[in-house]
Design a protein around this motif. Structure first.
Motif, PDB file in Angstrom:
ATOM      1  N   GLY A  34       0.804  -1.216   0.000  1.00 26.73           N
ATOM      2  CA  GLY A  34       0.000   0.000   0.000  1.00 26.73           C
ATOM      3  C   GLY A  34       0.839   1.268   0.000  1.00 26.73           C
ATOM      4  N   ILE A  35       2.105   1.148   0.344  1.00 24.95           N
ATOM      5  CA  ILE A  35       3.005   2.302   0.294  1.00 24.95           C
ATOM      6  C   ILE A  35       3.045   2.876  -1.117  1.00 24.95           C
ATOM      7  CG2 ILE A  35       5.421   3.023   0.505  1.00 24.95           C
ATOM      8  CD1 ILE A  35       5.704   0.808   2.663  1.00 24.95           C
ATOM      9  N   TYR A  36       3.061   1.990  -2.111  1.00 26.67           N
ATOM     10  CA  TYR A  36       3.161   2.437  -3.502  1.00 26.67           C
ATOM     11  C   TYR A  36       1.868   2.255  -4.297  1.00 26.67           C
ATOM     12  CZ  TYR A  36       8.124   2.550  -2.508  1.00 26.67           C
ATOM     13  OH  TYR A  36       9.349   2.832  -1.960  1.00 26.67           O
ATOM     14  N   PHE A  37       1.048   1.301  -3.887  1.00 28.16           N
ATOM     15  CA  PHE A  37      -0.186   0.995  -4.620  1.00 28.16           C
ATOM     16  C   PHE A  37      -1.356   1.133  -3.653  1.00 28.16           C
ATOM     17  CE2 PHE A  37       3.245  -1.536  -6.443  1.00 28.16           C
ATOM     18  CZ  PHE A  37       3.179  -1.163  -7.772  1.00 28.16           C
ATOM     19  N   GLN A  38      -2.085   2.217  -3.732  1.00 29.91           N
ATOM     20  CA  GLN A  38      -3.135   2.508  -2.761  1.00 29.91           C
ATOM     21  C   GLN A  38      -4.272   1.476  -2.788  1.00 29.91           C
ATOM     22  OE1 GLN A  38      -1.634   4.879  -4.692  1.00 29.91           O
ATOM     23  NE2 GLN A  38      -0.417   5.601  -2.966  1.00 29.91           N
ATOM     24  N   LEU A  39      -4.530   0.883  -3.930  1.00 31.85           N
ATOM     25  CA  LEU A  39      -5.573  -0.146  -4.004  1.00 31.85           C
ATOM     26  C   LEU A  39      -5.212  -1.386  -3.184  1.00 31.85           C
ATOM     27  CD1 LEU A  39      -6.770   0.006  -7.711  1.00 31.85           C
ATOM     28  CD2 LEU A  39      -7.994   0.721  -5.671  1.00 31.85           C
ATOM     29  N   ALA A  40      -3.941  -1.524  -2.860  1.00 31.24           N
ATOM     30  CA  ALA A  40      -3.514  -2.659  -2.038  1.00 31.24           C
ATOM     31  C   ALA A  40      -4.143  -2.608  -0.653  1.00 31.24           C
ATOM     32  CB  ALA A  40      -1.992  -2.694  -1.938  1.00 31.24           C
ATOM     33  N   PHE A  41      -4.504  -1.409  -0.178  1.00 30.96           N
ATOM     34  CA  PHE A  41      -5.168  -1.306   1.123  1.00 30.96           C
ATOM     35  C   PHE A  41      -6.528  -2.009   1.102  1.00 30.96           C
ATOM     36  CE2 PHE A  41      -2.464   2.620   1.621  1.00 30.96           C
ATOM     37  CZ  PHE A  41      -1.626   2.063   2.586  1.00 30.96           C
ATOM     38  N   ILE A  42      -7.217  -1.929  -0.016  1.00 34.49           N
ATOM     39  CA  ILE A  42      -8.505  -2.622  -0.144  1.00 34.49           C
ATOM     40  C   ILE A  42      -8.275  -4.129  -0.124  1.00 34.49           C
ATOM     41  CG2 ILE A  42     -10.462  -3.049  -1.693  1.00 34.49           C
ATOM     42  CD1 ILE A  42     -10.125  -0.122  -2.629  1.00 34.49           C
ATOM     43  N   MET A  43      -7.253  -4.583  -0.833  1.00 36.85           N
ATOM     44  CA  MET A  43      -6.930  -6.009  -0.837  1.00 36.85           C
ATOM     45  C   MET A  43      -6.530  -6.475   0.559  1.00 36.85           C
ATOM     46  SD  MET A  43      -7.653  -6.953  -3.814  1.00 36.85           S
ATOM     47  CE  MET A  43      -7.044  -8.612  -3.696  1.00 36.85           C
ATOM     48  N   ALA A  44      -5.815  -5.631   1.292  1.00 36.43           N
ATOM     49  CA  ALA A  44      -5.425  -5.978   2.660  1.00 36.43           C
ATOM     50  C   ALA A  44      -6.660  -6.153   3.538  1.00 36.43           C
ATOM     51  CB  ALA A  44      -4.513  -4.895   3.237  1.00 36.43           C
ATOM     52  N   PHE A  45      -7.617  -5.245   3.379  1.00 32.68           N
ATOM     53  CA  PHE A  45      -8.854  -5.343   4.154  1.00 32.68           C
ATOM     54  C   PHE A  45      -9.608  -6.622   3.803  1.00 32.68           C
ATOM     55  CE2 PHE A  45     -13.451  -4.650   4.428  1.00 32.68           C
ATOM     56  CZ  PHE A  45     -13.565  -4.421   5.792  1.00 32.68           C
ATOM     57  N   LEU A  46      -9.720  -6.933   2.518  1.00 30.67           N
ATOM     58  CA  LEU A  46     -10.436  -8.137   2.084  1.00 30.67           C
ATOM     59  C   LEU A  46      -9.745  -9.400   2.585  1.00 30.67           C
ATOM     60  CD1 LEU A  46     -11.374  -7.105  -1.568  1.00 30.67           C
ATOM     61  CD2 LEU A  46     -12.875  -7.201   0.433  1.00 30.67           C
ATOM     62  N   ALA A  47      -8.414  -9.438   2.509  1.00 34.37           N
ATOM     63  CA  ALA A  47      -7.677 -10.608   2.991  1.00 34.37           C
ATOM     64  C   ALA A  47      -7.839 -10.763   4.504  1.00 34.37           C
ATOM     65  CB  ALA A  47      -6.206 -10.492   2.618  1.00 34.37           C
ATOM     66  N   PHE A  48      -7.850  -9.641   5.214  1.00 33.95           N
ATOM     67  CA  PHE A  48      -8.048  -9.698   6.660  1.00 33.95           C
ATOM     68  C   PHE A  48      -9.448 -10.220   6.989  1.00 33.95           C
ATOM     69  CE2 PHE A  48      -9.221  -7.859  10.789  1.00 33.95           C
ATOM     70  CZ  PHE A  48      -8.211  -8.410  11.568  1.00 33.95           C
ATOM     71  N   PHE A  49     -10.457  -9.741   6.249  1.00 33.28           N
ATOM     72  CA  PHE A  49     -11.826 -10.218   6.460  1.00 33.28           C
ATOM     73  C   PHE A  49     -11.918 -11.716   6.185  1.00 33.28           C
ATOM     74  CE2 PHE A  49     -16.161 -11.026   4.909  1.00 33.28           C
ATOM     75  CZ  PHE A  49     -16.863 -10.716   6.063  1.00 33.28           C
ATOM     76  N   LEU A  50     -11.279 -12.183   5.111  1.00 28.74           N
ATOM     77  CA  LEU A  50     -11.270 -13.613   4.807  1.00 28.74           C
ATOM     78  C   LEU A  50     -10.585 -14.388   5.923  1.00 28.74           C
ATOM     79  CD1 LEU A  50     -11.904 -15.919   2.877  1.00 28.74           C
ATOM     80  CD2 LEU A  50      -9.745 -15.422   1.707  1.00 28.74           C
ATOM     81  N   SER A  51      -9.522 -13.830   6.464  1.00 29.80           N
ATOM     82  CA  SER A  51      -8.821 -14.457   7.578  1.00 29.80           C
ATOM     83  C   SER A  51      -9.747 -14.629   8.780  1.00 29.80           C
ATOM     84  CB  SER A  51      -7.603 -13.609   7.956  1.00 29.80           C
ATOM     85  OG  SER A  51      -7.020 -14.063   9.136  1.00 29.80           O
ATOM     86  N   VAL A  52     -10.512 -13.593   9.086  1.00 26.57           N
ATOM     87  CA  VAL A  52     -11.453 -13.662  10.205  1.00 26.57           C
ATOM     88  C   VAL A  52     -12.535 -14.708   9.930  1.00 26.57           C
ATOM     89  CG1 VAL A  52     -13.213 -12.374  11.481  1.00 26.57           C
ATOM     90  CG2 VAL A  52     -11.016 -11.302  10.979  1.00 26.57           C
TER      91      VAL A  52
END
Length: 157
Positions: free
Chosen positions: A116-134
């Motif tokens: 997400g430092i360089y690709f802001q859309l990566a923050f959305i992917m991080a959120f989705l992966a975290f939700f899947l983890s939960v």
């Protein structure tokens, strides 16, 4: 709602998991080209072409870590599908495999946060992966409880 047999569903899941693993292995070879293309593509925020060499190396390393965690989660899923096919769902090993996939999803989330430092859309992917983890943690807890109940019932009989 479309309903397919359990055996067909398991087979389709296995085929998809194997195809995903093959694509991940192929991605190992194409990753540098794709990463450089993504870095050099301008977006609304600006041109990432001004990223330093160290930044490019960072993105490459994090992307390969991400790919390896994806592959690890996929391999664990394939092992789990083998266990489902054998009817060994409610066992401690199956619970461990689900736990492993859940932790991989959490690792994917952290890795996307770094990107997400360089690709802001990566923050959305991080959120989705975290939700899947939960979600997978919840499924793991349910399967773990069912495993304990099954073991108690097996001892009773």
């Amino acid at each position: 709602m479309l309903k397919i047999s359990t055996k067909l569903s398991n087979t389709l899941s296995f085929i998809i998991a194997v195809i995903f693993l093959v694509l991940c292995v192929a991605a190992v070879f194409f990753m540098p080209m794709v990463i450089n293309m993504l870095i050099d593509t301008p977006d609304n925020i600006g041109d990432r072409g001004s990223i330093t060499t160290a930044g490019r190396v960072f993105v490459h390393i994090v992307s390969y870590i991400l790919l390896s965690v994806f592959m690890m989660a996929d391999v664990l899923s394939i092992f789990l599908l083998f266990r489902v096919r054998k009817g060994k769902v409610f066992t401690p090993i199956s619970v461990s495999l689900i736990r492993g996939v859940s932790w991989c999803c959490f690792g994917i989330s952290v890795t996307f946060l770094l990107l997400g430092i360089y690709f802001q859309l990566a923050f959305i992917m991080a959120f989705l992966a975290f939700f899947l983890s939960v979600c997978l943690r919840v499924v793991k807890n349910v399967i773990e409880e069912a495993t304990e109940i099954k073991q108690e019932n097996d001892l009773t009989v």
